[in-house]
Design a protein around this motif. Structure first.
Motif, PDB file in Angstrom:
ATOM      1  N   ASN A  57       0.826  -1.202   0.000  1.00 46.48           N
ATOM      2  CA  ASN A  57       0.000   0.000   0.000  1.00 46.48           C
ATOM      3  C   ASN A  57       0.863   1.256   0.000  1.00 46.48           C
ATOM      4  O   ASN A  57       1.913   1.293   0.637  1.00 46.48           O
ATOM      5  CB  ASN A  57      -0.902   0.038   1.241  1.00 46.48           C
TER       6      ASN A  57
ATOM      7  N   SER B  44      -2.514   0.745  -4.379  1.00 52.97           N
ATOM      8  CA  SER B  44      -2.062  -0.477  -3.720  1.00 52.97           C
ATOM      9  C   SER B  44      -1.681  -1.441  -4.836  1.00 52.97           C
ATOM     10  O   SER B  44      -2.253  -1.386  -5.928  1.00 52.97           O
ATOM     11  CB  SER B  44      -3.147  -1.080  -2.830  1.00 52.97           C
TER      12      SER B  44
ATOM     13  N   GLN C 157      -5.910   5.234   4.208  1.00 51.56           N
ATOM     14  CA  GLN C 157      -5.070   4.204   4.813  1.00 51.56           C
ATOM     15  C   GLN C 157      -5.927   3.151   5.514  1.00 51.56           C
ATOM     16  O   GLN C 157      -5.631   1.945   5.435  1.00 51.56           O
ATOM     17  CB  GLN C 157      -4.094   4.826   5.800  1.00 51.56           C
TER      18      GLN C 157
ATOM     19  N   GLN D 182      -7.287   0.905   2.876  1.00 53.49           N
ATOM     20  CA  GLN D 182      -6.230   0.038   2.360  1.00 53.49           C
ATOM     21  C   GLN D 182      -5.943  -1.129   3.302  1.00 53.49           C
ATOM     22  O   GLN D 182      -5.634  -2.231   2.858  1.00 53.49           O
ATOM     23  CB  GLN D 182      -4.958   0.849   2.121  1.00 53.49           C
TER      24      GLN D 182
END
Length: 468
Positions: free
Chosen positions: A75, A97, A192, A195
């Protein structure tokens, strides 16, 4: 029950590709070799360019662009900057990613988390030919998430009951390229979090069954500088072709390529070519480059063809190797037309190549005529030489639809963007897209484009020179 059919080519032989001393049979005459080399160059360039990315992202752990080993996710909870050079013409709206899939031993299961309806996300599934063979995400599977199994060409078995869909790749090496929309800089933490919900697991682990035997270890050849534009390309092409069985539609093509030594798993030692053979191959490669240059000038720069022509499934491309080459050359791993539309700005409204060392430009959208997108649109700047993002004092690499509240509209409600190297007057700085002091190009991306893009109802504006 998981069953795996043995790989069609013994991968153990791959390590011989760089060390064998004999070139595969080269039976073509010089004139035949030149014609075949041109076709093979256009065919093989995307495959070899893909290998460059594979090597730097999944093999070479010392590379600054390394992301993760095979079958693991890497990622990047940040947007791309000029420092990111793994592939050309990257977007900087959607943190990426990356998963390089090795499907030889068993399928892999990709899990997508549920996200809010207002955010775009996708997984672009790309085979080693650079075909976009499937998508996951907002357009294709929705934002509710799910479990999706990616199987290679050798896998035979039944769909597990706890998998939403089985997707087949025609190559045993595939690329899963994730995009997660970033709303603004302070949204990175949310990106984030999303991900972290992306998971990649072998089918045996996901199904809690015994794992099959591991695939044979591969000796990955180190890239060399000339691998994309010299006969060295055919050495790497032979290597990559070992990961995919021959498709029936390409049997004749590959039989023709074999006349100049191109064959899956066979060595291709450039040093063993005769002077005449090498000259023929180099001339064929030059012919391929010349065809691209002419095509770009007459078709791409004039917008007579669109990005949707260059990216998609094998069925969509219909064996047009020039189109597949064009896609890899100007923006490898571009999306299929249903997912995104790309408009390249390489020339101005008079057809002259754009150069910000000589000229300032503006791009004007009439009121109500902004790019029609169901997700979002973005105009990104690239250096004309490196094809990478452009370093600039305000660290602004793009202008997108999420920035509209911060942009200054014209008196009539239209929008004018200023594309130039030097900072414009203060009242125009909010609408400034910094360009390098030299050749550049811009790419307007329209994610989940509305029908009026494809049917021509919406007309793209032209870059217009303005006085410096």
């Amino acid at each position: 029950m998981i069953t795996v059919k043995p790989t069609h080519v013994l991968i153990a032989s791959l390590s011989l590709l760089l060390s064998a001393n004999a070139l595969a049979d080269f039976t073509a005459t010089p004139s035949e070799a030149r014609a075949i080399a041109k076709e093979a160059y256009l065919y093989g360039f995307p495959v070899v360019e893909m290998y460059k990315t594979l090597y730097t992202q999944a093999v070479d752990q010392r590379s600054s662009n390394f992301k993760a080993p095979f079958n693991q996710i890497g990622n990047t909870a940040k947007v791309f900057t000029p420092e990111d050079s793994a592939f050309v013409t990257p977007n900087s709206d959607t943190p990426y990613s990356f998963v390089w899939l090795d499907l030889r031993a068993e399928p892999m299961v990709l899990t997508m988390p549920a996200i809010e309806d207002s955010r775009y996300y996708s997984v672009q599934l790309i085979d080693l030919y650079t075909h976009n063979f499937a998508y996951l995400g907002t357009r294709s599977t929705g934002n509710k998430g799910g479990h999706f199994m990616i199987a290679g060409p050798d896998w035979k078995g039944q769909k597990p009951t706890n998998v939403d869909r089985v997707i087949h790749s025609e190559s045993n090496i595939a690329y899963a390229l994730y995009r997660t929309q970033l709303f603004e800089e302070n949204d990175l933490a949310k990106v984030q979090q999303i991900q972290q919900g992306y998971k990649v697991e072998p089918l045996s682990k996901y199904s809690e069954q015994p794992a099959p035997n591991s695939a044979t270890r591969v000796s990955w050849p180190k890239p060399v500088a000339s691998m994309s534009d010299s006969p060295e390309l055919f050495r790497y092409l032979n290597f990559m072709l070992t990961f995919a069985p021959v498709q029936p539609v390409e049997k004749e093509v590959l039989a023709r390529f074999a006349k100049i030594g191109i064959s899956a798993g066979e060595p291709f030692n450039v040093s063993e070519l005769t002077v005449e053979q090498r000259q023929a191959l180099e001339a064929g490669i030059a012919d391929g480059k010349a065809e691209f240059a002419e095509f770009k000038k007459t078709k791409i720069d004039t917008h007579k063809v669109t990005s949707g022509d260059f990216f998609g499934t094998r069925e969509h491309l219909k064996g047009n190797y020039l189109y597949r080459y064009v896609g890899a050359n100007i923006g490898i791993f571009g999306n299929s037309s249903e997912e995104a539309n790309y408009i390249g700005y390489f020339v101005d409204n008079a057809g002259k190549p754009v150069d910000a060392s000589k000229q300032n430009y503006m791009l004007h959208f009439d009121k109500g005529a902004l790019p029609p997108a169901n997700a979002f649109w973005s105009l990104t700047m690239y250096d004309g030489k490196s094809k990478l993002l452009v370093a600039n004092p305000v660290s602004r690499y793009l202008i997108n639809s999420r920035m509209l509240p911060d942009l200054k509209l014209d008196a009539d409600g239209g929008l004018t963007l200023y594309v130039q190297h030097a900072s414009p007057d203060k009242d125009k700085q909010s609408n400034w897209l910094p360009a390098p002091s030299g050749p550049f190009y811009g790419v307007l991306r329209i994610y989940l484009p509305k029908p009026e893009v494809a049917n021509g109802e919406w007309k793209m504006p032209q870059l217009t020179p303005v006085d410096q």
